[in-house]
Motif scaffolding. Structure first.
Motif, PDB file in Angstrom:
ATOM      1  N   GLY A 111     -33.627  -0.452   8.556  1.00  0.00           N
ATOM      2  CA  GLY A 111     -32.687   0.662   8.521  1.00  0.00           C
ATOM      3  C   GLY A 111     -31.449   0.421   7.701  1.00  0.00           C
ATOM      4  N   ALA A 112     -31.519  -0.495   6.742  1.00  0.00           N
ATOM      5  CA  ALA A 112     -30.354  -0.803   5.901  1.00  0.00           C
ATOM      6  C   ALA A 112     -30.416  -0.045   4.587  1.00  0.00           C
ATOM      7  CB  ALA A 112     -30.299  -2.306   5.620  1.00  0.00           C
ATOM      8  N   THR A 113     -29.242   0.143   3.973  1.00  0.00           N
ATOM      9  CA  THR A 113     -29.157   0.720   2.640  1.00  0.00           C
ATOM     10  C   THR A 113     -28.980  -0.429   1.654  1.00  0.00           C
ATOM     11  OG1 THR A 113     -28.107   2.726   3.493  1.00  0.00           O
ATOM     12  CG2 THR A 113     -27.891   2.281   1.129  1.00  0.00           C
ATOM     13  N   PRO A 114     -30.039  -0.776   0.903  1.00  0.00           N
ATOM     14  CA  PRO A 114     -29.966  -1.961   0.046  1.00  0.00           C
ATOM     15  C   PRO A 114     -29.232  -1.704  -1.261  1.00  0.00           C
ATOM     16  CG  PRO A 114     -32.116  -0.945  -0.179  1.00  0.00           C
ATOM     17  CD  PRO A 114     -31.375  -0.145   0.861  1.00  0.00           C
TER      18      PRO A 114
ATOM     19  N   ARG B  59     -41.445  -3.450  12.666  1.00  0.00           N
ATOM     20  CA  ARG B  59     -42.899  -3.475  12.831  1.00  0.00           C
ATOM     21  C   ARG B  59     -43.501  -2.077  12.789  1.00  0.00           C
ATOM     22  NH1 ARG B  59     -42.082  -8.191  17.345  1.00  0.00           N
ATOM     23  NH2 ARG B  59     -41.665  -9.847  15.812  1.00  0.00           N
ATOM     24  N   ALA B  60     -42.784  -1.111  13.314  1.00  0.00           N
ATOM     25  CA  ALA B  60     -43.255   0.277  13.222  1.00  0.00           C
ATOM     26  C   ALA B  60     -43.310   0.719  11.765  1.00  0.00           C
ATOM     27  CB  ALA B  60     -42.328   1.193  14.025  1.00  0.00           C
ATOM     28  N   TYR B  61     -42.295   0.319  10.988  1.00  0.00           N
ATOM     29  CA  TYR B  61     -42.255   0.689   9.574  1.00  0.00           C
ATOM     30  C   TYR B  61     -43.427   0.076   8.818  1.00  0.00           C
ATOM     31  CZ  TYR B  61     -40.699   1.010   4.727  1.00  0.00           C
ATOM     32  OH  TYR B  61     -40.646   1.263   3.371  1.00  0.00           O
ATOM     33  N   PHE B  62     -43.661  -1.218   9.006  1.00  0.00           N
ATOM     34  CA  PHE B  62     -44.728  -1.883   8.254  1.00  0.00           C
ATOM     35  C   PHE B  62     -46.119  -1.394   8.697  1.00  0.00           C
ATOM     36  CE2 PHE B  62     -41.447  -5.305   7.521  1.00  0.00           C
ATOM     37  CZ  PHE B  62     -41.327  -5.034   6.160  1.00  0.00           C
TER      38      PHE B  62
END
Length: 335
Positions: free
Chosen positions: A192-195, A312-315
């Motif tokens: 949830g970060a803005t890279p 883990r939900a994202y991946f």
């Protein structure tokens, strides 16, 4: 003026000497000794140098094996992206590389650097030493022409900022620096970060000038680069089990006799435990010093479970093919 036959002969002789010298350097010295170059991107004081490549070199060079290892720390032979290209071409024999960099040549191996895929170094080593890790090494060698001799622990990666980061929501609105690679940018999305992509060499100034708000790295790296001077909080998120793979050019490997191969493999693998100890001792010492000074603030009550669940939900939703298969396999081996 045209050369006389005598001068031409001298010129030819000198050229032959130079050529012979170059040939001797490439094929080995001391009557057949094989010389291997072993590089990394870390300073001479970093654990991956003093407790890593130098320990391997000392172990091999200290025996009468007919093999000599020369070490090149601190990116002397190029940065991460260029060095593995040199390994594949045979210009460099051995290297210490993160899996995200190696993923440019073999995508599945980048999974090893994904956020919260491992539950720590013990999980990393158990996977790597098992049948699934062996298969990954075999497939990597087929695809790249380079062998993975072993994996070393790099340390847990943590967030720093000028505020506490305890949950994924605390990342909102922060410009967080992540390494400019596909895997790391995916990690940013996963937690949830803005890279923001900033060169590692420019990290300190970018934080000092507030071009970015925070970054992520293991504790020894944070201290080595003095990032604690320009960040008020070190948040122990442990969002990535940092690892480094020891790779060797396959042709260089095949130049070695079975006895030499066994000795080199043993030296690299035996270094793993001591290397990890160096990393963990450095981290403990640095954290103790920071706590003693009262700055930066060490945030220990990070909700790692919330971060891990989000990642883990994202991946699970966004990975496909071999990467998805490997990700699920690694998670299935979690203790």
């Amino acid at each position: 003026m045209p050369k006389t036959p005598h001068k031409a002969l001298l010129t030819l002789t000198a050229a032959a000497v130079v050529a012979t010298g170059c040939s001797a350097m490439n094929s080995g010295d001391d009557g057949g000794t094989v010389t291997l170059s072993f590089a990394n991107s870390y300073t001479t004081n970093h654990p991956h140098t003093r407790c890593g490549i130098q320990v391997v070199a000392d172990a091999v060079n200290g025996r009468d094996l007919g093999v000599k290892i020369e070490t090149f720390p601190n990116s002397q032979l190029g940065n991460d992206s260029t060095r593995f290209t040199s390994v594949r071409s045979g210009d460099l024999d051995m290297d210490v590389q993160g899996s995200s960099a190696l993923a440019a040549s073999y995508a599945p191996i980048g999974v090893l650097d994904m956020a919260y895929v491992f539950d720590g170094p013990d999980h990393l080593f158990t996977f790597f030493d098992g049948q699934h890790g062996t298969r990954l090494k075999t497939e990597f060698a087929k695809a790249t022409g380079a062998r993975v001799l072993d994996v070393w622990y790099f340390g847990m990666r943590h967030f720093t900022a000028n505020s506490a980061i305890r949950t994924p929501d605390d990342l909102k609105g922060l410009r967080m620096r992540f390494p400019d690679s596909k895997i790391y940018l995916e990690n940013a999305k996963a937690v949830g970060a803005t890279p923001t992509a900033v060169a590692f060499e420019e990290l300190y100034l970018s934080l000092q000038r507030k071009i970015i708000d925070g970054q992520e790295n293991p504790v020894p790296t944070i201290a080595e680069k003095s990032l604690d001077e320009v960040q008020t909080h070190v948040n122990l998120s442990g969002h990535q089990t940092g690892s480094q793979l020891i790779v060797v050019n396959d042709d260089s490997w095949k130049k070695l006799t079975p006895e030499q191969q066994k000795a080199l493999q043993k030296a690299v693998s035996d270094t793993r435990a001591g290397n990890r100890k160096c990393i963990e001792e450095d981290e403990a010492k640095i954290l103790a010093e920071w706590k003693g000074k009262g700055k930066p603030t060490i945030v220990e009550d990070v909700d790692r479970a919330a971060f891990a669940a989000k990642a883990r939900a994202y991946f699970n939703e966004n990975l496909d093919g071999e990467q998805a298969e490997l990700y699920k396999t690694i998670r299935s081996t979690a203790p």
